[in-house]
Structure formats: structure tokens, C-alpha cells
Design a protein around this motif. Structure first.
Motif, PDB file in Angstrom:
ATOM      1  N   LYS A   1     -18.929  -9.415  10.398  1.00 17.84           N
ATOM      2  CA  LYS A   1     -18.021  -8.970  11.402  1.00 17.84           C
ATOM      3  C   LYS A   1     -18.611  -8.224  12.567  1.00 17.84           C
ATOM      4  CE  LYS A   1     -14.179 -10.247   8.620  1.00 17.84           C
ATOM      5  NZ  LYS A   1     -13.020  -9.689   7.822  1.00 17.84           N
ATOM      6  N   ARG A   2     -19.425  -7.225  11.942  1.00 15.37           N
ATOM      7  CA  ARG A   2     -20.077  -6.155  12.772  1.00 15.37           C
ATOM      8  C   ARG A   2     -21.404  -6.631  13.541  1.00 15.37           C
ATOM      9  NH1 ARG A   2     -20.792  -1.623   8.913  1.00 15.37           N
ATOM     10  NH2 ARG A   2     -21.661  -0.474  10.674  1.00 15.37           N
ATOM     11  N   LEU A   3     -21.767  -7.727  13.282  1.00 13.00           N
ATOM     12  CA  LEU A   3     -23.235  -8.394  13.663  1.00 13.00           C
ATOM     13  C   LEU A   3     -23.220  -8.235  15.246  1.00 13.00           C
ATOM     14  CD1 LEU A   3     -26.089  -9.132  13.120  1.00 13.00           C
ATOM     15  CD2 LEU A   3     -25.171 -11.459  13.077  1.00 13.00           C
ATOM     16  N   ASP A   4     -22.241  -8.813  16.247  1.00 12.46           N
ATOM     17  CA  ASP A   4     -22.429  -8.725  17.415  1.00 12.46           C
ATOM     18  C   ASP A   4     -22.393  -7.375  17.986  1.00 12.46           C
ATOM     19  OD1 ASP A   4     -22.208 -11.447  17.739  1.00 12.46           O
ATOM     20  OD2 ASP A   4     -20.166 -11.759  17.782  1.00 12.46           O
ATOM     21  N   ALA A   5     -21.791  -6.505  17.610  1.00 15.31           N
ATOM     22  CA  ALA A   5     -21.772  -5.200  17.927  1.00 15.31           C
ATOM     23  C   ALA A   5     -23.147  -4.526  17.865  1.00 15.31           C
ATOM     24  CB  ALA A   5     -21.062  -4.292  17.352  1.00 15.31           C
ATOM     25  N   GLY A   6     -23.764  -4.822  16.543  1.00 18.86           N
ATOM     26  CA  GLY A   6     -25.256  -4.533  16.292  1.00 18.86           C
ATOM     27  C   GLY A   6     -26.274  -5.005  17.203  1.00 18.86           C
ATOM     28  N   VAL A   7     -26.123  -6.285  17.522  1.00 14.07           N
ATOM     29  CA  VAL A   7     -27.072  -6.919  18.517  1.00 14.07           C
ATOM     30  C   VAL A   7     -26.632  -6.240  19.566  1.00 14.07           C
ATOM     31  CG1 VAL A   7     -27.333  -9.282  19.943  1.00 14.07           C
ATOM     32  CG2 VAL A   7     -26.904  -9.303  17.102  1.00 14.07           C
ATOM     33  N   ALA A   8     -25.734  -5.964  20.368  1.00 18.89           N
ATOM     34  CA  ALA A   8     -25.650  -5.229  21.483  1.00 18.89           C
ATOM     35  C   ALA A   8     -26.386  -3.888  21.522  1.00 18.89           C
ATOM     36  CB  ALA A   8     -24.264  -5.095  22.058  1.00 18.89           C
ATOM     37  N   LYS A   9     -26.227  -3.191  20.411  1.00 19.33           N
ATOM     38  CA  LYS A   9     -26.905  -2.046  20.501  1.00 19.33           C
ATOM     39  C   LYS A   9     -28.460  -1.736  20.038  1.00 19.33           C
ATOM     40  CE  LYS A   9     -26.782   2.288  17.380  1.00 19.33           C
ATOM     41  NZ  LYS A   9     -26.285   3.009  16.233  1.00 19.33           N
ATOM     42  N   VAL A  10     -28.781  -2.823  19.332  1.00 19.27           N
ATOM     43  CA  VAL A  10     -30.408  -2.867  19.079  1.00 19.27           C
ATOM     44  C   VAL A  10     -30.784  -3.459  20.633  1.00 19.27           C
ATOM     45  CG1 VAL A  10     -32.074  -4.124  18.061  1.00 19.27           C
ATOM     46  CG2 VAL A  10     -30.212  -3.459  16.669  1.00 19.27           C
ATOM     47  N   ALA A  11     -30.065  -4.368  21.317  1.00 24.53           N
ATOM     48  CA  ALA A  11     -30.657  -5.167  22.370  1.00 24.53           C
ATOM     49  C   ALA A  11     -30.768  -3.864  23.721  1.00 24.53           C
ATOM     50  CB  ALA A  11     -29.832  -6.130  23.070  1.00 24.53           C
TER      51      ALA A  11
ATOM     52  N   ARG B   1     -31.671  -5.270  10.634  1.00 30.13           N
ATOM     53  CA  ARG B   1     -32.686  -6.344  10.571  1.00 30.13           C
ATOM     54  C   ARG B   1     -31.993  -7.613  11.165  1.00 30.13           C
ATOM     55  NH1 ARG B   1     -34.109  -7.802   5.269  1.00 30.13           N
ATOM     56  NH2 ARG B   1     -36.270  -8.336   5.910  1.00 30.13           N
ATOM     57  N   ALA B   2     -30.870  -8.032  10.776  1.00 31.00           N
ATOM     58  CA  ALA B   2     -30.342  -9.189  11.424  1.00 31.00           C
ATOM     59  C   ALA B   2     -30.094  -8.988  12.910  1.00 31.00           C
ATOM     60  CB  ALA B   2     -29.085  -9.820  10.580  1.00 31.00           C
ATOM     61  N   ALA B   3     -29.680  -7.913  13.137  1.00 33.52           N
ATOM     62  CA  ALA B   3     -29.439  -7.375  14.708  1.00 33.52           C
ATOM     63  C   ALA B   3     -30.656  -7.669  15.648  1.00 33.52           C
ATOM     64  CB  ALA B   3     -28.664  -6.277  14.669  1.00 33.52           C
ATOM     65  N   ALA B   4     -31.644  -7.114  14.975  1.00 37.76           N
ATOM     66  CA  ALA B   4     -33.000  -7.138  15.856  1.00 37.76           C
ATOM     67  C   ALA B   4     -33.287  -8.513  15.873  1.00 37.76           C
ATOM     68  CB  ALA B   4     -34.129  -6.385  15.092  1.00 37.76           C
ATOM     69  N   ALA B   5     -33.316  -9.257  14.819  1.00 32.98           N
ATOM     70  CA  ALA B   5     -33.684 -10.848  15.059  1.00 32.98           C
ATOM     71  C   ALA B   5     -32.682 -11.782  15.989  1.00 32.98           C
ATOM     72  CB  ALA B   5     -33.529 -11.657  13.632  1.00 32.98           C
ATOM     73  N   SER B   6     -31.493 -11.331  16.081  1.00 33.09           N
ATOM     74  CA  SER B   6     -30.534 -11.979  16.918  1.00 33.09           C
ATOM     75  C   SER B   6     -30.688 -11.489  18.417  1.00 33.09           C
ATOM     76  CB  SER B   6     -29.114 -11.743  16.271  1.00 33.09           C
ATOM     77  OG  SER B   6     -28.819 -12.275  14.949  1.00 33.09           O
ATOM     78  N   ALA B   7     -31.252 -10.328  18.568  1.00 28.38           N
ATOM     79  CA  ALA B   7     -31.428  -9.677  19.930  1.00 28.38           C
ATOM     80  C   ALA B   7     -32.807 -10.132  20.559  1.00 28.38           C
ATOM     81  CB  ALA B   7     -31.394  -8.130  19.947  1.00 28.38           C
ATOM     82  N   ALA B   8     -33.706 -10.814  19.701  1.00 28.67           N
ATOM     83  CA  ALA B   8     -34.954 -11.152  20.100  1.00 28.67           C
ATOM     84  C   ALA B   8     -34.915 -12.646  20.835  1.00 28.67           C
ATOM     85  CB  ALA B   8     -36.158 -11.016  19.051  1.00 28.67           C
TER      86      ALA B   8
END
Length: 652
Positions: free
Chosen positions: A26-36, A85-92
Motif C-alpha cells: 500500500k505504501r509502494l507508490d509513495a516509496g517510488v515517488a520518493k526514490v525517483a 528495494r522494490a521502490a528503486a526497481a519500480s522507479a528505474a
């Protein structure tokens, strides 16, 4: 999506997201935005991201690509089961599923361009084969690695040669693994369509990437490549990437659903076409005498850049020499000055586009791409002007015949003589309007990236009203004559050519228009209202099923389509809206989940119909013959297959 990060294999992203707990998902999209949004530092094969003062991420690459989950390491206390780790992979960026990216030179005669490295979604036809280009990373529809989709792509070093054996013939029917992979792809793509680009977050993207990886392992590279293109477009949309185009997302999503729909029942040659191929074969073509035509830059949202130079032989057959590798706008603008990797020649792409080439021991792919094997020899030769033989014969072919050839799959380049008469407004900005043998032709910029001079050159040409030009353009199927402008003869010197993506025109290059001459503007166009159906198709891809489920009148647009002779379009629109709005209830009156399968079938029928109708209307607008119209899916209930009706008089 952060283009500074290295590409990550689809299976890696899928594995890392699947390992997350429901709470972390549930928090993955927020994590992607932060890592990106975090800065990155590259040191050799390692890319580091400072998530915060206490946490750092490391992405370890092999040949420029992250190929395993263990290659993404996090320093937080929850690692390796953390969100980072999942957020970094999803942002790349997503690595192409059929060919790893690399910074090493391509092996001779066996490589293929990554399917994601394509500048525009329209098929490019060269020689006897086809390839695809995409404005925002849309790969070859046949799954081959060409580009634009055509260009030499970096790959791993070539393996040792193996004995030549007879090619294995494809099975007559799909294997159980391929059928299962097609079903999984259809389900994942239907879920993405249900949510739309606005709601398709990292979790849905990972499910589609997992299905793409399964399809690749099952021997379906074409479907896998198109599924990756969907994810790339979704990330561009959600990241507000200026290069994002909704039409690219629609095209990729339509391709995935159509491939998954047709694969289980396909047999023989149709099945082989739907499967696609990973690499293109190169066949000997003896000695060639080539004449440079023009060069165009390549710049994609997936991190590939470079240039393609087009040449022709004495018979008018087209060949390409390309240089595409991971990079950004600077590589796209500088690739024209890089030496062509073919034989011993030291010509740059810009020089080759105006000179000639003598090649011995040539090898050529089905798309017309020249191989750079050890046995290939190439030396510089003299070039010719566009008005001289043998290049002049390319412009001698009637426009209607060229368009017919483009629509039926040979090549989509048009060689036209035009007179500029004005401009016309479009959604993406103004386009040129030109007289082409009595047809009012619209010429649009081939690329909107501000780093490339396409749009600026088009704006300058708009002030040269009345100028007679010889142009090279790429056909855009539309209800009226329209093409993307690639190269033109110089407005004041017909013997000089201008590559609009690489050269920059100056005000002094333009002729002085007579002040007393009035030039008419673009005429009004009476079009068939295909946009009524296309708009709903695009709305669903952008916002999901819910945007078509709002209450309101559903009859006005369908009635208008029927009045113009587009009865099938009216039925498809009605079914699409019904599939979006109809929700069954349980015995207690509670709403049950929507039928995503029905909505996906209805949307696919409408999307394929509009594409084929555009081709039919395009042929009618140019006065061309359209052979082999594929037809499209009829009403979503599957009771019958409906072909597009003949274009109405207003469409002509």
C-alpha cells in the motif's frame, strides 16, 4: 521513472514487489515517488541512491542492467525485506525483456536493437521487412529488436560461432505454456485497463512485468516486449514525463490484449507472426552501391539515443545504418558526428546522409539494416542530389501508390514534392499545410523534445509560404492526409538537403515572400466523427473503467456515428459504455466486482476498429488502394466479427 537509474529486468521488479507484505504494498507508490526524486551517483557498475541521511541504496549492474534481485541492496534495518528495494526497481527504467542493454559494441551481423529504443509508434518499412518506431518507447510489434521500432544496439559479446543447421519450424499450435502465458498477460493487461494510467500503480505494473517475463520464457517475445512498453508508458504518465503520449499507451495496451486474445487459437504462419522473434537474421547481399538520403535522431523515454542514416541503392531499395545506445539528448544530438560502424569507412552519419558508400560482402536484415560483420568492407563513394538519379526515382512514384505501399506493410516513408501554403492548429501545436499534387497535406514535427530542432525548424518553415520543397516524411494514418516531416530540400538551394532533427535552419535560409501575394490558410476539413469513439478509448486507458461509467446520455455519440455510416462504430461505443457501467448485484443488492474481461474485450474491439478505420480513411484521403484490411473485433459479446464499413462521403 528516474532515467538516471540503470534499467532493471522485469523479473527483478516483479520478484521484489511480490515479496512485499500487504502493508508495504500500500505504501509502494509513495516509496517510488520518493526514490525517483533522490539524487544518484554512478561509480563504475554501481549506482548509489541516498534515500535519507541514514539509508542508502546500491544498484549493481551487469552490462548496464540490473539482472537479479540480489543486485539491489539497501542499508536500512528491514533489508532485504524492506520497501526501498522494490521502490528503486519500480522507479528505474524497464530493461527490454528480449535483449539486455550494454555499452559494448554489437557483435557482427547478429545483434538487434532493443525493442524499447524506438522514437515513434508507426511501422517503418525498409526493403522487404518492417520495423517499428515509437515516440515514447514503443518496441517492434513483431517482437524483433530492430529500430524503430532499427539501430545497432549494445549487447553482450558475441558467442563462438556454431554450425549452421536447418531452422526449426514452429509448431502448428501454441504450447500449453504459451496459452497459459497469454491468459496471464490478458488478465494483467485487463487489470491495468480497469484502473487506467491514473490508478495503475507499481503493484499492477509489477504484475504485468511478471506476465511479460513468463511470456518471454514461454517463447512469446513479441507479447513480452509490448507488455514492457505498457509499463514504460504508465511510468511516464504517472511521472509527468513531458515525452509521454497517451496514444503510445493506447497502442501498447491494445497490442498486448490483441496478442493475448489471438495467440491461443492461432496456428501455422499466423502463430509464428504472433510469437515474434528475438533476433533478426542477416543474409548475404553481395556488393552494394548506396546513396545517402537523410539522417534522423533517436531519443526515447527509456534511455536510448543515437541516430539512423537512411540510404538507397540504384533500384530504390532502402537500407539503414544506425548507432543507438543508452544515453540522453546529448547523445542524440551528437550521434550525427560519430563515425559509422561499417567496414573501414570513417564517414560520420551526417556525412553519409549526403555522400555514398560502396559495400562488399554486405549482410542485410529483413528490415534493411546493414550488418557490420568482419567480412564486410565499405569505403566512401560519391553521393547524389535528391533531384539526380537514382534518388530522383523515389519522388517519381505517385503519392497514392506510396501511401498504399505504406499502409500494406512495405515501408512508411513518403517522398513528396510540396508547396507550403500555411499552418493549421493541432492538439500538439501548429503543423504545416502544404499542397501535394492537389491534396492539402499536413506536415507535423517528428519529435517534440526541445533538445532536438524539429519543432523550431517547423516554425521557421511556416514563414516560407509559397516555397516549393522536396520532402521526406513518415506517414501517419489519419482521416486526412498527414505525415511527420523528417527532411526537406533547402528552401533557397534545392541541391542542399536539411535533416530537420539534426540541422538547424536560420532565418537567413528562408526565401523572402512577396508581400503582395495572399496565401490561403488551411481549409476546413469535413471528417467522419471517428474521434467520438477514439476519445472514449483514450479516456478509458487514461482514467480506467470508472470514467466511462458515469451516468449520462449514451445515445448521442452513437447516433452521430451511425448517421455518418459508421454503424459498427456506434455498436462498439454502446457496448464499451455498457461494459463500463453495468455492475451485477448479489441477492442482497450489494454491488459485485466489475467484469474486467468484458470491459477489456469491449475496449479492444473499439481500439482495433478505430485503428483500422483510420487506415481506411487515410487511404481514401490520399486516393490510395488499401489491400488486406485486417478488419477488427466486433461487439464484445463475440457473436460476430464486424469489418469497418466503407468510409462515408463526409470522410472523403
Amino acid at each position: 521513472m528516474n532515467p538516471q537509474l540503470p534499467p532493471v529486468a522485469p523479473s527483478v521488479t516483479a520478484e521484489l514487489v511480490a515479496a512485499l507484505t500487504p502493508r508495504l504494498r500500500k505504501r509502494l507508490d509513495a516509496g517510488v515517488a520518493k526514490v525517483a526524486g533522490r539524487p544518484t551517483v554512478r561509480e563504475g557498475d554501481v549506482v548509489r541512491i541516498a534515500v535519507d541521511d541514514d539509508t542508502g541504496l546500491e544498484l549493481h549492474t551487469s552490462d548496464g542492467v540490473v539482472t537479479s534481485a540480489e543486485a539491489i541492496r539497501c542499508g536500512c534495518l528491514l533489508a532485504p525485506d524492506c520497501l526501498h528495494r522494490a521502490a528503486a526497481a519500480s522507479a528505474a527504467p524497464v530493461a527490454d525483456p528480449t535483449e539486455p542493454a550494454s555499452t559494448t559494441p554489437p557483435p557482427p551481423d547478429s545483434t538487434a536493437l532493443p525493442a524499447t529504443a524506438v522514437p515513434s509508434p508507426h511501422p517503418i518499412r525498409t526493403g522487404t521487412g518492417t520495423r517499428t518506431r515509437s515516440g515514447t518507447a514503443i518496441p517492434d510489434r513483431d517482437g524483433t529488436q530492430s529500430p524503430g521500432s532499427p539501430q545497432p544496439s549494445p549487447t553482450a559479446p558475441a558467442a563462438a560461432p556454431t554450425p549452421i543447421s536447418a531452422p526449426a519450424l514452429p509448431a502448428d499450435t501454441a504450447t500449453p505454456e504459451q496459452r497459459a502465458a497469454a491468459v496471464a498477460l490478458h488478465e494483467a493487461a485487463a487489470e491495468v485497463l480497469e484502473a487506467g494510467a491514473d490508478g495503475a500503480g507499481a503493484v499492477l505494473q509489477a504484475e504485468l512485468l511478471r506476465s511479460a517475463h513468463t511470456a518471454r520464457l514461454a517463447g512469446l517475445p513479441r507479447a513480452a516486449s509490448r507488455a514492457v512498453a505498457v509499463v514504460t508508458a504508465l511510468r511516464a504518465a504517472r511521472g509527468a514525463d513531458p515525452a509521454y503520449r497517451l496514444a503510445d499507451l493506447v497502442a501498447a495496451l491494445r497490442d498486448v490484449l490483441l496478442l493475448a486474445h489471438r495467440l491461443p487459437a492461432a496456428t501455422g504462419p499466423e502463430l509464428a507472426e504472433l510469437r515474434g522473434t528475438v533476433r533478426q537474421p542477416y543474409t548475404p547481399d553481395g556488393s552494394l552501391r548506396l546513396y545517402g538520403l537523410f539522417a534522423e535522431p533517436v531519443l526515447t523515454a527509456t534511455g536510448y539515443a543515437g541516430a539512423i542514416t537512411w540510404t538507397a541503392d540504384g533500384a530504390g531499395r532502402l537500407y539503414t545504418v544506425a548507432d543507438v545506445a543508452p544515453g540522453g539528448a546529448s547523445r542524440a544530438t551528437g550521434a550525427a558526428e560519430r563515425a559509422v560502424r561499417l567496414g573501414d569507412t570513417s564517414l560520420t552519419h551526417r556525412e553519409l546522409s549526403r555522400a555514398g558508400l560502396a559495400v562488399s560482402g554486405a549482410t542485410v536484415s529483413p528490415t534493411g539494416r546493414l550488418g557490420a560483420g568482419a567480412g564486410v568492407r565499405a569505403v566512401r563513394a560519391s553521393g547524389v542530389a535528391w533531384h539526380a538519379e537514382p534518388l530522383d526515382r523515389l519522388w517519381a512514384v505517385p503519392p497514392a501508390e506510396q501511401v498504399s505501399r505504406a499502409l500494406t506493410g512495405e515501408r512508411d516513408l513518403l517522398f513528396l514534392d510540396v508547396t507550403l501554403i500555411g499552418t493549421a492548429p493541432e492538439a500538439a501545436g501548429e503543423c504545416l499545410v502544404a499542397d501535394c499534387g492537389g491534396l492539402m497535406l499536413r506536415l507535423a514535427a517528428a519529435h517534440d523534445d526541445p533538445a532536438l530542432p524539429h519543432r523550431e525548424n517547423l516554425r521557421l518553415l511556416a514563414s516560407a509560404r509559397g516555397a516549393r520543397l522536396r520532402v521526406v516524411a513518415r506517414l501517419t494514418p489519419a482521416p486526412l492526409p498527414r505525415a511527420l516531416l523528417l527532411a526537406v530540400s533547402h528552401p533557397t538551394d534545392p541541391g542542399v538537403r536539411v535533416d530537420l532533427g539534426l540541422d538547424r535552419l536560420r532565418r537567413a535560409d528562408l526565401p523572402v515572400a512577396p508581400k503582395s501575394r495572399a496565401v490561403p490558410g488551411a481549409p476546413a476539413v469535413d471528417e467522419a466523427p471517428v474521434h467520438l469513439l477514439r476519445r472514449r478509448v483514450h479516456q478509458a486507458a487514461a482514467g480506467g473503467r470508472r470514467v466511462l461509467a458515469f451516468p449520462g446520455s449514451r445515445d448521442a455519440d452513437g447516433a452521430r456515428l451511425r448517421r455518418h455510416g459508421l454503424g459498427t462504430g456506434g455498436e462498439l461505443l454502446a457496448e464499451l459504455q455498457a461494459a463500463a457501467a453495468d455492475r451485477p448485484r448479489d441477492p442482497f443488492g450489494r454491488l459485485l466486482p466489475a467484469d474486467t474481461g468484458r470491459f477489456a474485450r469491449a475496449w479492444l474491439g473499439a481500439a482495433v476498429y478505430t485503428e483500422e478505420l483510420d487506415r481506411a480513411l487515410c487511404a481514401a484521403a490520399w486516393g490510395a488502394e488499401l489491400v488486406g484490411l485486417a478488419g477488427c473485433t466486433g461487439p464484445a459479446n463475440g457473436e460476430e466479427r464486424a469489418d469497418p464499413p466503407a468510409p462515408s462521403r463526409s470522410a472523403r
